[in-house]
Write an enzyme that holds these catalytic residues in place. Structure first.
Site, PDB file in Angstrom:
ATOM      1  CG  ASP A 119     -16.888 -37.222  29.428  1.00  0.00           C
ATOM      2  OD1 ASP A 119     -16.551 -38.235  30.069  1.00  0.00           O
ATOM      3  OD2 ASP A 119     -17.880 -37.196  28.670  1.00  0.00           O
ATOM      4  CB  SER A 141     -31.086 -35.123  37.597  1.00  0.00           C
ATOM      5  OG  SER A 141     -31.718 -34.215  36.769  1.00  0.00           O
ATOM      6  CE  LYS A 160     -34.968 -36.952  35.927  1.00  0.00           C
ATOM      7  NZ  LYS A 160     -34.471 -35.896  35.030  1.00  0.00           N
TER       8      LYS A 160
END
Length: 441
Positions: free
Chosen positions: A304, A293, A318
């Site tokens: 990224d 999460s 999740k």
């Protein structure tokens, strides 16, 4: 709960005010729905009249609500007074119990993660374990609430749970002493001039805790460290705004995360502000199958944006956002309203965050045989709407000779956490030769 998300958020729902609008919608567009509701009422009346035991209305209605939400995804649920209080307490950073995050599926209680520095964690309970008995009594077929109630109790009292761990031939018992869990969201230490920031959850204290950790590390060293290790292992997540704040701490530009709802134009993006509190020093993020999460948002954003190296094991996966909608002063609806995406447009749902460098936890003697419980294993989980292509990733088939170590050999040289030790030594190889002094604040 305020206006943030656990991969949640807060909305206000006046249940009664929705009835006219919903009824009008049914009358105009979906006559068949009335037939289904008639059938529901017919079954309700038959159960009330003919079931072998008397059943009160509250039990039947609660069962109907739970059944409806169970048809959605594993993270949508009705929160009664007890559940609602527990949820709010957890997001504030303390709660009572054993320190376990568990999931019920097909009558089985699965361990999602054992929070650090809790009775369950110290006893060695791991993600993917199954709890079959509590104090010698079989709990197969019990509801999640029933199982949790049996594990709770007065601080200082003991509870014996039976664990089935895939990879082991026989179940084994673990006796735990209950205590009040005051889960400190952030802890820090210095290891070999490397700052280690251990984030256990994303409560409202997490962002401030990370800022304080960086300041404490610099004060301890009298200057800046060689770099930072952010430990997100066994972190079940929490508030979205705290995940954004933590990511922003190590970024000075770019997108952190986006959340996208049902409609194509229902997109909200979160961006970093100028100023990297880590001053561009090397950062390694540790993840494992219990990283979920909000913790995956941080790992995905730093990965990224090429700000951090991700190490460990693939995370839980999740990638959905839940909003908590109060229904009364004591009850609420937790409903999945969106998926979130990393800056490159990846959906974490099902796939999780793949580490840049896979580092096994060699101190765990069961790490090879023990399966990892992830989002994709949960019944009715949301599907990933964006499929990635792992072929673009470099395939390094040369095993690291240090991965041949055994728990016993590591213990002899004083290594109790191989993944953390590996990350710290990697930072030491990447960092500058001497500490950088900073002005006193």
């Amino acid at each position: 709960m305020r206006k943030s998300f656990f991969l949640q958020g807060v909305g206000l729902v006046a249940a009664m005010s929705l009835i006219p609008a919903i009824s009008a919608g049914f009358a105009a567009s979906d006559v068949d729905t009335y037939k289904e509701l008639d059938q529901f009422m017919s079954i309700y009346e038959r159960v009330k009249a003919d079931y072998v035991d008397k059943v009160d209305d509250k039990t039947l209605i609660r069962g109907a609500i739970d059944g409806m939400l169970a048809a959605l995804d594993p993270h949508s649920s009705y929160l009664d007074a007890r559940d609602y209080v527990n949820l709010k307490t957890q997001t504030e950073g303390n709660y009572g119990g054993l320190g376990l995050t568990v999931q019920a599926e097909d009558g089985v209680i699965k361990v999602v993660t054992a929070s650090e520095d809790t009775p369950a964690y110290r006893a060695g309970i791991k993600s993917g374990d199954y709890i079959t008995n509590i104090d010698g009594k079989l709990i197969y077929g019990s509801s999640l609430d029933e199982a949790v109630d049996k594990m709770r109790g007065a601080p200082g009292t003991q509870v014996r749970i039976t664990i089935v761990r895939p990879g082991r031939d026989k179940p084994f018992d673990v006796t735990l002493t209950r205590e009040i869990i005051e889960l400190k969201a952030v802890k820090w230490q210095v290891k070999g001039r490397v700052g280690v920031i251990d984030i256990n959850s994303f409560s409202k204290a997490t962002g401030p805790g990370v800022h304080a950790a960086i300041a404490g590390i610099e004060k301890t060293l009298g200057g800046r460290p060689l770099g930072y290790v952010i430990d997100l292992r066994s972190n079940p997540g929490g508030l979205l705004d705290q995940a954004v704040e933590v990511s922003d701490t190590f970024l000075d530009h770019g997108e952190i995360v986006s959340q996208r709802g049902r409609e194509k134009n229902d997109i909200e993006r979160f961006f970093a502000h100028p100023g990297d509190e880590a001053h561009g020093l090397p950062v390694i993020v540790l993840v494992d199958a219990g990283t979920a999460s909000a913790a995956e948002i941080v790992a995905g954003a730093l990965q990224d944006q090429h700000r951090a190296l991700i190490m460990g094991e693939r995370s839980f996966g999740k990638g959905s956002v839940q909003t908590v909608m109060p229904l009364t002063d004591e009850t609420a609806l937790r409903l999945t309203i969106a998926r979130y995406y990393t800056p490159s447009g990846r959906s974490v749902q099902e796939n999780g965050i793949a580490p840049d460098v896979i580092v096994p936890q060699l101190n765990d003697p069961d790490y090879k045989a023990r399966p990892r419980l992830r989002e994709a294993d949960l019944r009715h989980h949301l599907l990933n709407s964006v499929k990635g292509d792992d072929k673009i990733l470099e395939d390094d088939t040369n095993p690291d000779p240090r991965f041949a170590a055994t728990p016993d050999s590591l213990k002899k040289v004083g290594v109790t956490d191989f993944q953390l030790d590996y990350a710290v030594k990697t930072i030491a190889r990447l960092g500058p030769a001497a500490p950088v002094k900073v002005a006193a604040k």
